[in-house]
Design a protein around this motif. Structure first.
Motif, PDB file in Angstrom:
ATOM      1  N   ARG A  43       0.787  -1.340  -0.049  1.00  0.00           N
ATOM      2  CA  ARG A  43      -0.054  -0.045  -0.065  1.00  0.00           C
ATOM      3  C   ARG A  43       1.029   1.279   0.059  1.00  0.00           C
ATOM      4  O   ARG A  43       0.410   2.471  -0.212  1.00  0.00           O
ATOM      5  CB  ARG A  43      -0.923  -0.035   1.061  1.00  0.00           C
ATOM      6  CG  ARG A  43      -0.493   0.385   2.454  1.00  0.00           C
ATOM      7  CD  ARG A  43      -1.783   0.442   3.327  1.00  0.00           C
ATOM      8  NE  ARG A  43      -0.989   1.096   4.740  1.00  0.00           N
ATOM      9  CZ  ARG A  43      -0.802   0.180   5.903  1.00  0.00           C
ATOM     10  NH1 ARG A  43      -0.941  -0.934   5.783  1.00  0.00           N
ATOM     11  NH2 ARG A  43      -0.327   0.724   6.652  1.00  0.00           N
ATOM     12  N   GLU A  44       2.173   1.023   0.287  1.00  0.00           N
ATOM     13  CA  GLU A  44       2.809   2.247   0.271  1.00  0.00           C
ATOM     14  C   GLU A  44       3.036   2.798  -1.192  1.00  0.00           C
ATOM     15  O   GLU A  44       3.276   2.023  -2.005  1.00  0.00           O
ATOM     16  CB  GLU A  44       4.328   2.255   1.119  1.00  0.00           C
ATOM     17  CG  GLU A  44       4.332   2.214   2.401  1.00  0.00           C
ATOM     18  CD  GLU A  44       4.054   3.304   3.072  1.00  0.00           C
ATOM     19  OE1 GLU A  44       4.503   4.408   2.763  1.00  0.00           O
ATOM     20  OE2 GLU A  44       3.034   3.236   3.968  1.00  0.00           O
ATOM     21  N   PRO A  45       3.029   4.187  -1.502  1.00  0.00           N
ATOM     22  CA  PRO A  45       3.176   4.656  -2.647  1.00  0.00           C
ATOM     23  C   PRO A  45       4.444   4.394  -3.595  1.00  0.00           C
ATOM     24  O   PRO A  45       4.703   4.292  -4.821  1.00  0.00           O
ATOM     25  CB  PRO A  45       3.031   6.016  -2.678  1.00  0.00           C
ATOM     26  CG  PRO A  45       3.095   6.537  -1.348  1.00  0.00           C
ATOM     27  CD  PRO A  45       3.070   5.312  -0.470  1.00  0.00           C
ATOM     28  N   ASP A  46       5.521   4.046  -2.753  1.00  0.00           N
ATOM     29  CA  ASP A  46       6.701   3.600  -3.523  1.00  0.00           C
ATOM     30  C   ASP A  46       7.026   2.099  -3.989  1.00  0.00           C
ATOM     31  O   ASP A  46       7.913   1.985  -4.497  1.00  0.00           O
ATOM     32  CB  ASP A  46       8.197   3.908  -2.771  1.00  0.00           C
ATOM     33  CG  ASP A  46       8.182   3.220  -1.318  1.00  0.00           C
ATOM     34  OD1 ASP A  46       7.027   2.573  -0.777  1.00  0.00           O
ATOM     35  OD2 ASP A  46       9.312   3.018  -0.605  1.00  0.00           O
ATOM     36  N   ASN A  47       5.752   1.546  -3.748  1.00  0.00           N
ATOM     37  CA  ASN A  47       5.771   0.028  -4.286  1.00  0.00           C
ATOM     38  C   ASN A  47       5.759   0.195  -5.802  1.00  0.00           C
ATOM     39  O   ASN A  47       5.066   1.017  -6.370  1.00  0.00           O
ATOM     40  CB  ASN A  47       4.772  -0.606  -3.867  1.00  0.00           C
ATOM     41  CG  ASN A  47       4.980  -1.234  -2.233  1.00  0.00           C
ATOM     42  OD1 ASN A  47       5.715  -2.100  -2.304  1.00  0.00           O
ATOM     43  ND2 ASN A  47       4.330  -0.477  -1.230  1.00  0.00           N
ATOM     44  N   HIS A  48       6.121  -0.858  -6.674  1.00  0.00           N
ATOM     45  CA  HIS A  48       5.896  -0.830  -8.180  1.00  0.00           C
ATOM     46  C   HIS A  48       4.451  -1.270  -8.410  1.00  0.00           C
ATOM     47  O   HIS A  48       3.854  -0.320  -9.300  1.00  0.00           O
ATOM     48  CB  HIS A  48       6.917  -1.845  -8.590  1.00  0.00           C
ATOM     49  CG  HIS A  48       8.160  -1.975  -8.521  1.00  0.00           C
ATOM     50  ND1 HIS A  48       8.765  -2.527  -7.546  1.00  0.00           N
ATOM     51  CD2 HIS A  48       9.031  -1.065  -9.218  1.00  0.00           C
ATOM     52  CE1 HIS A  48       9.953  -2.161  -7.429  1.00  0.00           C
ATOM     53  NE2 HIS A  48      10.274  -1.332  -8.457  1.00  0.00           N
ATOM     54  N   VAL A  49       3.648  -2.101  -7.451  1.00  0.00           N
ATOM     55  CA  VAL A  49       2.342  -2.318  -7.633  1.00  0.00           C
ATOM     56  C   VAL A  49       1.694  -1.851  -6.282  1.00  0.00           C
ATOM     57  O   VAL A  49       1.925  -2.405  -5.113  1.00  0.00           O
ATOM     58  CB  VAL A  49       2.021  -3.635  -7.852  1.00  0.00           C
ATOM     59  CG1 VAL A  49       0.493  -4.079  -7.723  1.00  0.00           C
ATOM     60  CG2 VAL A  49       2.910  -4.318  -8.899  1.00  0.00           C
ATOM     61  N   ARG A  58       2.077  -2.335   4.118  1.00  0.00           N
ATOM     62  CA  ARG A  58       3.030  -1.422   3.563  1.00  0.00           C
ATOM     63  C   ARG A  58       3.744  -1.942   2.451  1.00  0.00           C
ATOM     64  O   ARG A  58       3.967  -1.479   1.230  1.00  0.00           O
ATOM     65  CB  ARG A  58       3.494  -0.706   4.595  1.00  0.00           C
ATOM     66  CG  ARG A  58       2.933   0.219   5.290  1.00  0.00           C
ATOM     67  CD  ARG A  58       3.386   1.134   6.299  1.00  0.00           C
ATOM     68  NE  ARG A  58       4.858   0.183   6.943  1.00  0.00           N
ATOM     69  CZ  ARG A  58       5.946   0.835   7.247  1.00  0.00           C
ATOM     70  NH1 ARG A  58       6.076   2.263   6.894  1.00  0.00           N
ATOM     71  NH2 ARG A  58       6.912   0.327   7.731  1.00  0.00           N
ATOM     72  N   TYR A  59       4.497  -3.120   2.812  1.00  0.00           N
ATOM     73  CA  TYR A  59       5.211  -3.956   1.711  1.00  0.00           C
ATOM     74  C   TYR A  59       4.710  -5.534   2.014  1.00  0.00           C
ATOM     75  O   TYR A  59       5.345  -6.067   2.787  1.00  0.00           O
ATOM     76  CB  TYR A  59       6.480  -3.676   1.883  1.00  0.00           C
ATOM     77  CG  TYR A  59       6.911  -2.156   1.873  1.00  0.00           C
ATOM     78  CD1 TYR A  59       7.332  -1.594   0.658  1.00  0.00           C
ATOM     79  CD2 TYR A  59       7.049  -1.518   2.928  1.00  0.00           C
ATOM     80  CE1 TYR A  59       7.602  -0.291   0.664  1.00  0.00           C
ATOM     81  CE2 TYR A  59       7.439  -0.047   3.166  1.00  0.00           C
ATOM     82  CZ  TYR A  59       7.722   0.367   1.766  1.00  0.00           C
ATOM     83  OH  TYR A  59       7.958   1.801   1.772  1.00  0.00           O
TER      84      TYR A  59
END
Length: 125
Positions: A43-49, A58-59
């Motif tokens: 759910r964190e915005p820095d994930n690819h998906v 979050r990851y």
């Protein structure tokens, strides 16, 4: 990131030569072509998906390309962050089995939270 994301209103079969994810979350459904060796999912915005749901870690998971010598490459999904920390709620394969990792096959559905899942579509050669 060189992946391509397309908005999707319905799920269709994969008729391309690309590994594809159909991602469904609180924002809707979208198609993503897989080209990289590794993707992070959460759910964190820095994930690819990036998955929009408070029930997603979050990851939450990692998707890794597996190279094969005598057959096409595949992707393996692994529960948890890239550093190895497991997700809080785990991942469920095809609405049946809670898994820690799995080599994806055409049509596999991986569920992260209620109404949040990915559909994997294998390339057609």
């Amino acid at each position: 990131m060189s992946s391509t994301i397309h908005e999707e209103s319905e799920i269709s079969v994969n008729i391309s030569c690309n590994h594809t994810l159909v991602v469904t979350d609180n924002c809707g459904t979208r198609k993503m072509i897989l080209v990289e060796d590794q993707y992070t999912i959460g759910r964190e915005p820095d994930n690819h998906v990036c998955l929009d749901s408070d029930f997603v870690s979050r990851y939450h998971a990692v998707l890794r390309k597996v190279r094969h010598r005598n057959r096409p490459d595949s992707y393996r999904i692994i529960d948890g962050s890239a550093s190895g920390k497991r997700s809080k709620n785990g991942i469920i394969l095809n609405a049946l089995h809670k898994i820690s990792s799995h080599t994806l096959q055409d049509g596999d559905i991986v569920t992260f939270a209620p109404e949040v899942h990915i559909l994997y579509l294998a390339p057609r050669w």
